[in-house]
Design a protein around this motif. Structure first.
Motif, PDB file in Angstrom:
ATOM      1  N   SER A  24      43.576 -48.129 -83.197  1.00 12.87           N
ATOM      2  CA  SER A  24      44.488 -47.171 -83.846  1.00 12.87           C
ATOM      3  C   SER A  24      45.316 -47.812 -84.956  1.00 12.87           C
ATOM      4  O   SER A  24      45.653 -47.148 -85.931  1.00 12.87           O
ATOM      5  N   THR A  25      45.626 -49.107 -84.832  1.00 13.74           N
ATOM      6  CA  THR A  25      46.469 -49.748 -85.863  1.00 13.74           C
ATOM      7  C   THR A  25      45.712 -50.816 -86.649  1.00 13.74           C
ATOM      8  O   THR A  25      46.253 -51.365 -87.608  1.00 13.74           O
ATOM      9  N   ARG A  27      45.245 -53.754 -85.693  1.00 12.19           N
ATOM     10  CA  ARG A  27      45.793 -55.076 -85.381  1.00 12.19           C
ATOM     11  C   ARG A  27      44.820 -55.768 -84.422  1.00 12.19           C
ATOM     12  O   ARG A  27      44.178 -55.095 -83.610  1.00 12.19           O
ATOM     13  N   GLY A 132      49.186 -54.109 -81.647  1.00  9.29           N
ATOM     14  CA  GLY A 132      49.259 -52.778 -82.240  1.00  9.29           C
ATOM     15  C   GLY A 132      49.881 -51.830 -81.225  1.00  9.29           C
ATOM     16  O   GLY A 132      50.956 -52.089 -80.694  1.00  9.29           O
ATOM     17  N   ALA A 133      49.146 -50.754 -80.910  1.00 10.12           N
ATOM     18  CA  ALA A 133      49.639 -49.772 -79.938  1.00 10.12           C
ATOM     19  C   ALA A 133      49.248 -50.152 -78.507  1.00 10.12           C
ATOM     20  O   ALA A 133      49.635 -49.477 -77.557  1.00 10.12           O
TER      21      ALA A 133
END
Ligand SMILES: N[C@@H](CCC(=O)N[C@@H](CS)C(=O)NCC(=O)O)C(=O)O
Ligand SMILES: [Fe+2]
Length: 287
Positions: A24-25, A27, A132-133
């Protein structure tokens, strides 16, 4: 949300490195990256590390962490190189200090701070890192070395050198600060995770009757069929097996260079007066 996982296998040392991505990010974390080392010439190469960097570029991800499961005794780490290239912090289990204290005298490494400050972050059991998330849970899993940690991200766990594939068994426990009983307890802790949990190995050596390298399996498969620690093997039986087997194992080929570099977070020892860096071979101290 599950991480995307890319694996990188180094056949020279049978090591698996990972690039773990939060979709999602974008990262990512790099786990246990290898620095190629030719012991005959003393020459290093960043070929393996550069393969990971190529994937970082191809995937369009930002590296947020460089994670070590332990101070490896069989290959050099490229954590310092990757830190310089990505700016990401290098993290390892906090008990790395004990490993530094154990090995500092072997190399008379007077330059070496034994407080873990070569690393950017020292991790305690139960600590959580953001990816990230997603979240990375640190699980202290000592036994192979006192500082070993596993990294859990949801239903995926990077187990370092604790378990190997079910048909090969488990990691050795005869390095300084290693302990078979402690390893058994760490492994039982991992095997108490939900059965569908996917376990990602740090090494695969194949096994008799198997022709392909494999480096992931599940808690359920380990509990049913790990040749050293399937359900039903108790602590005493494991300790007996492990200590007997460890007496037969040779010192890893790259132990001496690996340890000197890896307790420095992947940096070579400082240059000597002539401007060159040297790795030492202590005479008649091991084996
Ligand atoms: N033959 C390999 C052995 C490396 C080794 O000792 N690996 C450790 C993990 S760092 C281990 O647990 N090995 C288990 C075994 O060899 O059965 C070498 O020389 O590099
Ligand atoms: Fe290891």
């Amino acid at each position: 949300m599950k991480p995307e996982i890319r694996s990188f296998f180094d056949e020279a040392t049978y090591t698996v490195s990972y690039l773990v991505i939060d979709p999602s990010t974008r990262r990512a974390a790099i786990i246990d990256p290898v620095l190629d080392f030719d012991a005959r010439s003393g020459r290093t190469s960043t070929r393996s590390a550069d393969r990971i960097l190529e994937a970082v570029t191809a995937e369009g991800v930002e590296v947020q962490w460089i994670l070590e499961t332990h101070a490896h005794a069989d290959h050099l780490s490229s954590a310092a190189y990757l830190r310089a290239r990505t700016g990401a912090p290098v993290a390892i289990g906090e008990h790395i200090r004990n490993v530094q204290r154990a090995f500092k005298p072997l190399f008379n490494a007077t330059d070496l701070a034994d407080d873990g400050t070569q690393f950017n972050r020292l991790l305690a059991d139960g600590e959580r890192l953001p990816l990230g998330a997603l979240q990375i849970e640190v699980i202290h899993t000592p036994g192979h070395t006192p500082a070993c940690v596993s990294y859990r991200i949801g239903d995926d766990v990077f187990v370092g050198d604790t378990l190997f594939m079910p048909d090969y068994g488990t990691a050795r426990a005869d390095f300084p600060g290693g302990d078979a009983r402690t390893l058994y307890r760490s492994i039982r802790r991992l095997l108490a995770l939900p059965p569908q949990t996917v376990l990602w190995m740090c090494h695969d050596y194949k096994a008799p009757g198997r022709d392909e390298y494999k480096w992931h399996t599940t808690v359920a498969e380990q509990r049913a069929g790990n040749v050293h620690v399937h359900d039903g093997i108790d602590e005493a039986q494991f300790v007996q097996m492990r200590t007997t087997r460890d007496r037969t194992l040779a010192v890893p080929q790259l132990l001496l260079p690996s340890i000197q570099v890896n307790i420095r977070a992947g940096e070579m020892p400082p240059a000597e007066a002539d401007g060159n860096r040297y790795l030492k071979i202590p005479v008649n101290r091991l084996g």
